[in-house]
Design a protein around this motif. Structure first.
Motif, PDB file in Angstrom:
ATOM      1  N   SER A  68       0.855  -1.180  -0.032  1.00 39.85           N
ATOM      2  CA  SER A  68       0.091  -0.057  -0.019  1.00 39.85           C
ATOM      3  C   SER A  68       0.866   1.222   0.099  1.00 39.85           C
ATOM      4  O   SER A  68       0.436   2.328   0.672  1.00 39.85           O
ATOM      5  N   LYS A 105       2.435   6.996  -2.565  1.00 40.41           N
ATOM      6  CA  LYS A 105       2.905   7.839  -1.365  1.00 40.41           C
ATOM      7  C   LYS A 105       4.160   8.557  -1.726  1.00 40.41           C
ATOM      8  O   LYS A 105       4.973   8.116  -2.366  1.00 40.41           O
ATOM      9  N   ASP A 147       3.564  11.677   2.775  1.00 40.14           N
ATOM     10  CA  ASP A 147       2.909  10.521   3.445  1.00 40.14           C
ATOM     11  C   ASP A 147       3.981   9.689   4.346  1.00 40.14           C
ATOM     12  O   ASP A 147       3.426   9.308   5.476  1.00 40.14           O
ATOM     13  N   ASN A 160       3.127   8.576   8.325  1.00 37.29           N
ATOM     14  CA  ASN A 160       4.046   8.155   9.339  1.00 37.29           C
ATOM     15  C   ASN A 160       5.498   8.460   9.236  1.00 37.29           C
ATOM     16  O   ASN A 160       5.713   9.013   8.103  1.00 37.29           O
ATOM     17  N   ASN A 201      -3.768   9.980  14.316  1.00 37.64           N
ATOM     18  CA  ASN A 201      -3.381   8.583  13.588  1.00 37.64           C
ATOM     19  C   ASN A 201      -2.184   8.790  12.767  1.00 37.64           C
ATOM     20  O   ASN A 201      -2.261   8.153  11.672  1.00 37.64           O
ATOM     21  N   SER A 233       4.389   0.974   5.727  1.00 35.64           N
ATOM     22  CA  SER A 233       3.248   0.585   5.070  1.00 35.64           C
ATOM     23  C   SER A 233       2.040   0.271   6.177  1.00 35.64           C
ATOM     24  O   SER A 233       2.133   0.188   7.375  1.00 35.64           O
ATOM     25  N   ASP A 234       1.050   0.111   5.624  1.00 35.15           N
ATOM     26  CA  ASP A 234      -0.142  -0.444   6.293  1.00 35.15           C
ATOM     27  C   ASP A 234      -0.189  -1.653   6.983  1.00 35.15           C
ATOM     28  O   ASP A 234      -0.812  -2.176   7.734  1.00 35.15           O
ATOM     29  N   SER A 235       1.015  -2.526   6.514  1.00 34.57           N
ATOM     30  CA  SER A 235       1.178  -3.763   7.173  1.00 34.57           C
ATOM     31  C   SER A 235       1.283  -3.613   8.575  1.00 34.57           C
ATOM     32  O   SER A 235       1.167  -4.881   9.340  1.00 34.57           O
ATOM     33  N   SER A 286       0.117  -1.303  10.425  1.00 36.62           N
ATOM     34  CA  SER A 286      -0.925  -0.147  11.113  1.00 36.62           C
ATOM     35  C   SER A 286      -1.206  -0.164  12.541  1.00 36.62           C
ATOM     36  O   SER A 286      -1.685   1.038  12.909  1.00 36.62           O
TER      37      SER A 286
END
Length: 255
Positions: free
Chosen positions: A2, A6, A84, A134, A175, A232-234, A236
């Motif tokens: 994901s 970005k 991002d 992040n 977040n 990454s969203d891995s 999260s």
């Protein structure tokens, strides 16, 4: 992972872990901002990124993180309109006992390894809030363990680890995740720049086989893979973490 599309800033992208990390983001289809002081080396990283993804969007910023933090963020936003991921990788080290080192060494190391990260984070944070992005900080095993002759460097990385945890808490309500990787001995030119000769470095790498539980030193890609994971969203549900990438060195108690 994901990360396609970005916008990612990698500081210290001209060599070592930074250059390898930039290439890995390019593989993911990210838009990569390469920053560093050495233009020729940055162009080599640019070429490596294009070699793995001919359509990658890149931005090269020749800059010194100790003086150009605001410029790096502003130039990125002017080009891409968003941010991002911020990878604070640029680092600097010097050797010396407290009996020998002076305050100038303290200032040089702290300015690069801590103050610049503070400034980049401060300027980047509002943009990361907008994208719920992040930060990944590149720390060191020296932030987790003490080593004689590296007092200032160890202190700067320990401070970076605590900074990572504190900023993670500051930005969690927005977040925005903040994590760090703590590499052990990785094959790069870093230790040569610290002052080791070719012979000393070769001897150190051989000795390091005994100081890392897995019996070997690491490769820059092994650190870059962890940075990609944390960005990454891995990952999260991970924030405020300091992840050793050190073949188990942090867990060892030599006898």
């Amino acid at each position: 992972m994901s990360l396609a599309g970005k916008v990612v800033i990698v500081t210290g992208a001209s060599s070592g872990i930074g250059a390898t990390t930039a290439v890995e983001f390019a593989k993911q289809g990210s838009k990569v901002v390469l920053t560093g002081r050495n233009e020729a080396n940055l162009k080599a990283t640019e070429a490596a990124c294009k070699a793995v993804n001919s359509e990658v969007e890149l931005l090269l910023i020749i800059a010194d993180v100790t003086t150009d933090a605001e410029k790096i963020i502003k130039t990125t936003i002017d080009k891409f309109g968003q941010l991002d991921v911020l990878v604070n990788n640029a680092g600097f080290g010097e050797r010396g006992s407290i009996l020998d080192i002076d305050v100038d060494q303290f200032d040089r190391v702290m300015n690069t390894n801590l103050r610049s990260v503070f400034l980049l984070t401060k300027y980047a944070a509002p943009h990361l809030v907008k994208t719920q992005g992040n930060i990944v900080n590149v720390s060191s095993i020296t932030g987790l363990r003490a080593f004689a002759g590296l007092t200032v460097y160890c202190t700067s990385k320990a401070a970076l680890d605590q900074f990572t945890r504190c900023i993670a808490l500051d930005l969690a309500p927005k977040n925005v995740r903040v994590n760090a990787v703590n590499p052990g001995t990785i094959v790069t030119d870093f230790l040569k720049r610290v002052g080791l000769s070719e012979a000393e470095y070769a001897k150190f790498l051989e000795h390091s086989k005994t100081t890392h539980a897995l019996g070997r030193v690491g490769a820059a890609k092994e650190v870059a893979d962890a940075i990609i994971f944390l960005a990454s969203d891995s990952s999260s549900f991970i924030t405020g973490a300091t992840l050793p990438i050190d073949g188990g060195r942090h867990a060892m108690c030599p006898r």
